[in-house]
Design a protein around this motif. Structure first.
Motif, PDB file in Angstrom:
ATOM      1  N   GLY A  35      15.433  21.015  -6.853  1.00  0.00           N
ATOM      2  CA  GLY A  35      14.436  20.929  -5.795  1.00  0.00           C
ATOM      3  C   GLY A  35      15.088  20.591  -4.484  1.00  0.00           C
ATOM      4  N   GLY A  94      18.536  26.547  -1.185  1.00  0.00           N
ATOM      5  CA  GLY A  94      18.129  25.161  -1.016  1.00  0.00           C
ATOM      6  C   GLY A  94      19.200  24.264  -0.437  1.00  0.00           C
ATOM      7  N   LYS A 148       4.415  22.108  -7.367  1.00  0.00           N
ATOM      8  CA  LYS A 148       5.816  21.961  -6.953  1.00  0.00           C
ATOM      9  C   LYS A 148       6.478  20.813  -7.703  1.00  0.00           C
ATOM     10  CE  LYS A 148       5.203  23.941  -2.330  1.00  0.00           C
ATOM     11  NZ  LYS A 148       3.762  24.132  -2.410  1.00  0.00           N
ATOM     12  N   LYS A 178       9.925  21.131 -10.063  1.00  0.00           N
ATOM     13  CA  LYS A 178      11.108  20.287  -9.956  1.00  0.00           C
ATOM     14  C   LYS A 178      11.420  19.618 -11.290  1.00  0.00           C
ATOM     15  CE  LYS A 178      10.763  19.199  -5.037  1.00  0.00           C
ATOM     16  NZ  LYS A 178      10.767  18.130  -4.029  1.00  0.00           N
ATOM     17  N   VAL A 219      14.272  28.079  -1.440  1.00  0.00           N
ATOM     18  CA  VAL A 219      13.028  27.586  -0.861  1.00  0.00           C
ATOM     19  C   VAL A 219      12.434  28.689   0.013  1.00  0.00           C
ATOM     20  CG1 VAL A 219      11.954  25.847   0.605  1.00  0.00           C
ATOM     21  CG2 VAL A 219      13.879  25.213  -0.861  1.00  0.00           C
ATOM     22  N   ILE A 268       9.302  26.347  -4.031  1.00  0.00           N
ATOM     23  CA  ILE A 268      10.591  26.462  -4.700  1.00  0.00           C
ATOM     24  C   ILE A 268      10.606  27.754  -5.506  1.00  0.00           C
ATOM     25  CG2 ILE A 268      12.154  25.423  -6.389  1.00  0.00           C
ATOM     26  CD1 ILE A 268      10.855  22.720  -5.623  1.00  0.00           C
TER      27      ILE A 268
END
Length: 232
Positions: free
Chosen positions: A77, A112, A67, A71, A143, A126
């Motif tokens: 993110g 998100g 993750k 990002k 998400v 994500i």
């Protein structure tokens, strides 16, 4: 009897315990969290709390290397913080309507920008839609939450849920799409023509296309996503 007194105002707007558990709606636009442990919240969403609660920003490797790399590569993110301790925590996001969902071995994908809070018992990842970031101002990330636990999402005004079936796909405006069932994998449809280039098109050049069986939640508002940067 005097009206509009301070006592009347306090009585009308004071906090009221509803006994609904971890998440409860204090108002349509304010989430009360009866915290006894830890939850994840959207950074900047805390408006008040009482009791012994501490806030910690999400660590770079908090949810694993994969993750973190997502990002770093996407520049996007879910900017999260941990609320840890015991007490009552109140969360809100720009006056948007709050929706509580209790997932039971289920999954949901949330824009998100519309994710407010969720229990740590839920796994999250994500999800970037192919080509969306390069086509929309500021990009767009989603998400995916799955497992068992509670999640709170937000919507500008009253949301509308549309059922998706194999016989009836649903197309939505990406800027108005809040969430959808975790089993759906939307595609991005483009309708760029010569009229669009000349500025004479419909203005609806990009749509999300949902096919299969599930649902999609939209709001009567088109959000504009801005690229955000954070200092290390």
């Amino acid at each position: 009897m005097a009206r509009y007194t301070v006592d009347e105002f306090i009585n009308k707007t004071s906090q009221k315990d509803k006994g609904e558990g971890l998440f409860e709606l204090e108002t349509d636009r304010l989430l009360e969290v009866n915290l006894n442990g830890m939850i994840w919240t959207k950074m900047g969403s805390m408006v008040a709390y009482n009791g012994g609660i501490k806030f910690e920003r999400e660590g770079m490797l908090e949810h694993g290397l994969e993750k973190f790399l997502k990002k770093a590569i996407t520049g996007e993110g879910a900017h999260l913080m941990k609320a840890v301790g015991n007490g009552k925590l109140y969360l809100a996001d720009e006056g948007k309507k709050v929706i509580i969902l209790n997932l039971e071995n289920d999954s949901i994908i949330v824009n998100g920008n519309d994710l407010l809070a969720f229990e740590p018992s839920l796994n999250y990842d994500i999800k970037m839609m192919r080509r969306v970031s390069s086509m929309m101002a500021g990009g767009m990330f989603n998400v995916k939450l799955e497992g068992t636990g509670m999640v709170a999402i937000t919507s500008h005004y009253e949301p509308l849920t549309l059922v998706v079936t194999p016989e009836r796909p649903v197309m939505t405006d990406p800027n108005a799409t809040v969430a959808w069932s975790g089993n759906l994998m939307p595609d991005l449809r483009t309708d760029i023509t010569f009229k669009t280039i000349l500025g004479r098109g419909s203005g609806e050049s990009f749509q999300m296309e949902f096919r299969g069986s599930g649902f999609v939640v939209v709001q009567p508002y088109e959000e504009v996503y801005f690229q955000t940067t954070t200092s290390g």
